[in-house]
Design a protein around this motif. Structure first.
Motif, PDB file in Angstrom:
ATOM      1  N   ILE A  26       0.839  -1.205   0.000  1.00  0.00           N
ATOM      2  CA  ILE A  26       0.000   0.000   0.000  1.00  0.00           C
ATOM      3  C   ILE A  26       0.870   1.250   0.000  1.00  0.00           C
ATOM      4  N   GLN A  27       1.926   1.231   0.785  1.00  0.00           N
ATOM      5  CA  GLN A  27       2.839   2.375   0.854  1.00  0.00           C
ATOM      6  C   GLN A  27       3.500   2.629  -0.504  1.00  0.00           C
ATOM      7  N   GLN A  28       3.873   1.570  -1.202  1.00  0.00           N
ATOM      8  CA  GLN A  28       4.541   1.702  -2.493  1.00  0.00           C
ATOM      9  C   GLN A  28       3.607   2.165  -3.605  1.00  0.00           C
ATOM     10  N   THR A  29       2.314   1.845  -3.488  1.00  0.00           N
ATOM     11  CA  THR A  29       1.382   2.140  -4.576  1.00  0.00           C
ATOM     12  C   THR A  29       0.486   3.341  -4.332  1.00  0.00           C
ATOM     13  N   ASN A  30       0.450   3.826  -3.090  1.00  0.00           N
ATOM     14  CA  ASN A  30      -0.454   4.918  -2.722  1.00  0.00           C
ATOM     15  C   ASN A  30      -1.913   4.577  -2.997  1.00  0.00           C
ATOM     16  N   PHE A  31      -2.255   3.307  -2.908  1.00  0.00           N
ATOM     17  CA  PHE A  31      -3.622   2.839  -3.084  1.00  0.00           C
ATOM     18  C   PHE A  31      -4.385   3.049  -1.786  1.00  0.00           C
ATOM     19  N   THR A  32      -5.659   3.407  -1.874  1.00  0.00           N
ATOM     20  CA  THR A  32      -6.497   3.598  -0.697  1.00  0.00           C
ATOM     21  C   THR A  32      -7.563   2.507  -0.663  1.00  0.00           C
ATOM     22  N   PRO A  33      -7.366   1.477   0.143  1.00  0.00           N
ATOM     23  CA  PRO A  33      -8.348   0.390   0.179  1.00  0.00           C
ATOM     24  C   PRO A  33      -9.556   0.742   1.043  1.00  0.00           C
ATOM     25  N   ALA A  51      -0.833  -5.709   7.860  1.00  0.00           N
ATOM     26  CA  ALA A  51      -1.619  -4.614   7.288  1.00  0.00           C
ATOM     27  C   ALA A  51      -2.071  -3.641   8.380  1.00  0.00           C
ATOM     28  N   ARG A  52      -1.475  -3.749   9.540  1.00  0.00           N
ATOM     29  CA  ARG A  52      -1.922  -2.946  10.685  1.00  0.00           C
ATOM     30  C   ARG A  52      -1.948  -1.445  10.382  1.00  0.00           C
ATOM     31  N   ALA A  53      -0.895  -0.919   9.802  1.00  0.00           N
ATOM     32  CA  ALA A  53      -0.855   0.522   9.497  1.00  0.00           C
ATOM     33  C   ALA A  53      -1.913   0.888   8.458  1.00  0.00           C
ATOM     34  N   THR A  54      -2.076   0.044   7.458  1.00  0.00           N
ATOM     35  CA  THR A  54      -3.092   0.271   6.417  1.00  0.00           C
ATOM     36  C   THR A  54      -4.487   0.258   7.034  1.00  0.00           C
ATOM     37  N   ILE A  55      -4.744  -0.737   7.859  1.00  0.00           N
ATOM     38  CA  ILE A  55      -6.049  -0.858   8.506  1.00  0.00           C
ATOM     39  C   ILE A  55      -6.302   0.346   9.404  1.00  0.00           C
ATOM     40  N   SER A  56      -5.305   0.751  10.163  1.00  0.00           N
ATOM     41  CA  SER A  56      -5.435   1.892  11.057  1.00  0.00           C
ATOM     42  C   SER A  56      -5.694   3.186  10.284  1.00  0.00           C
ATOM     43  N   ALA A  57      -5.003   3.369   9.178  1.00  0.00           N
ATOM     44  CA  ALA A  57      -5.122   4.611   8.410  1.00  0.00           C
ATOM     45  C   ALA A  57      -6.417   4.708   7.607  1.00  0.00           C
ATOM     46  N   PHE A  58      -6.856   3.597   7.003  1.00  0.00           N
ATOM     47  CA  PHE A  58      -7.968   3.657   6.052  1.00  0.00           C
ATOM     48  C   PHE A  58      -9.266   3.031   6.552  1.00  0.00           C
ATOM     49  N   MET A  59      -9.213   2.260   7.618  1.00  0.00           N
ATOM     50  CA  MET A  59     -10.385   1.632   8.234  1.00  0.00           C
ATOM     51  C   MET A  59     -11.266   0.883   7.226  1.00  0.00           C
ATOM     52  N   PRO A  60     -10.663   0.082   6.359  1.00  0.00           N
ATOM     53  CA  PRO A  60     -11.478  -0.630   5.359  1.00  0.00           C
ATOM     54  C   PRO A  60     -12.325  -1.715   6.020  1.00  0.00           C
ATOM     55  N   ILE A  61     -13.373  -2.118   5.339  1.00  0.00           N
ATOM     56  CA  ILE A  61     -14.099  -3.312   5.766  1.00  0.00           C
ATOM     57  C   ILE A  61     -13.158  -4.484   5.530  1.00  0.00           C
ATOM     58  N   LEU A  62     -13.119  -5.407   6.470  1.00  0.00           N
ATOM     59  CA  LEU A  62     -12.243  -6.575   6.374  1.00  0.00           C
ATOM     60  C   LEU A  62     -13.092  -7.829   6.228  1.00  0.00           C
ATOM     61  N   TYR A  63     -12.648  -8.726   5.361  1.00  0.00           N
ATOM     62  CA  TYR A  63     -13.344  -9.999   5.168  1.00  0.00           C
ATOM     63  C   TYR A  63     -12.270 -11.068   5.109  1.00  0.00           C
ATOM     64  N   PHE A  64     -12.297 -11.981   6.083  1.00  0.00           N
ATOM     65  CA  PHE A  64     -11.238 -12.981   6.134  1.00  0.00           C
ATOM     66  C   PHE A  64     -11.778 -14.334   6.554  1.00  0.00           C
ATOM     67  N   GLU A  65     -11.008 -15.365   6.214  1.00  0.00           N
ATOM     68  CA  GLU A  65     -11.354 -16.733   6.576  1.00  0.00           C
ATOM     69  C   GLU A  65     -10.840 -17.018   7.979  1.00  0.00           C
TER      70      GLU A  65
END
Length: 154
Positions: A26-33, A51-65
Motif C-alpha cells: 500500500i505504501q509503495q502504490t499509494n492505493f487507498t483500500p 496490514a496494521r498501518a493500512t487498517i489503522s489509516a484507512f479503516m477498510p471493511i475486512l473480510y477474512f477466513e
C-alpha cells in the motif's frame, strides 16, 4: 504450492520466496483500500498483522477466513486477532459459515462466543471454517440495513 480441493496451500520446500506485507504494498502504490478480502488458508492473521498501518489509516471493511485447522497449522491461537481488531476500532463481526450463510453478529470483545464458534468447527461434520466481515465503528457501511436486506432475501 500444493493444490487440493480447489485450493492452493504453501508447503515447505527448498525453494525460497520473498514475502512482503500489505502495508509495504500500500505504501509503495499509494492505493487507498476500502475493502480487504483475505483467504490465505491459515495465514490470514499474519496478513492482518502485516496490514496494521493500512487498517489503522484507512479503516477498510475486512473480510477474512477463520479456520481452526489452518490457524493451528500456522501456530496461531484461533482468537488472537480479535483484540488487535478491537484496538483498531473494529467492533462488529458478521460471521458466515463455510456455505456463505449468515450465522450471527458478535462484538469483537465477545471472546466466549468466538471461542464457542471456533470449538464447534472441531466437532462439526459440516462447518469447517467461518468467514468474518469486520466493520470499523467509523465505517459508512450500514450493518442494520445489510441485515434487513439479508433477512428479506432480496
Amino acid at each position: 504450492m500444493s493444490l487440493q480441493d480447489g485450493s492452493g496451500k504453501l508447503v515447505a520446500s527448498s525453494t525460497s520466496s520473498s514475502i512482503t506485507t500489505l502495508d509495504h504494498i500500500i505504501q509503495q502504490t499509494n492505493f487507498t483500500p476500502n475493502f480487504i478480502k483475505i483467504d490465505t488458508d491459515g495465514f490470514d492473521f499474519k496478513v492482518l498483522r502485516g496490514a496494521r498501518a493500512t487498517i489503522s489509516a484507512f479503516m477498510p471493511i475486512l473480510y477474512f477466513e477463520w479456520s481452526l485447522s489452518h490457524l493451528l497449522e500456522q501456530g496461531e491461537s484461533p482468537t488472537s486477532i480479535f483484540p488487535m481488531l478491537r484496538d483498531l476500532g473494529y467492533e462488529k463481526l458478521v460471521i458466515f459459515d463455510n456455505f456463505g450463510d449468515l450465522l450471527c453478529v458478535l462484538d469483537s470483545t465477545d471472546g466466549l462466543n468466538l471461542s464457542l464458534l471456533m470449538g464447534y468447527t472441531n466437532t462439526s461434520k459440516q462447518i469447517h471454517y467461518y468467514d468474518v466481515l469486520a466493520i470499523h465503528r467509523a465505517s459508512s457501511f450500514c450493518l442494520q440495513e445489510y441485515l434487513r436486506i439479508y433477512a428479506s432475501g432480496a
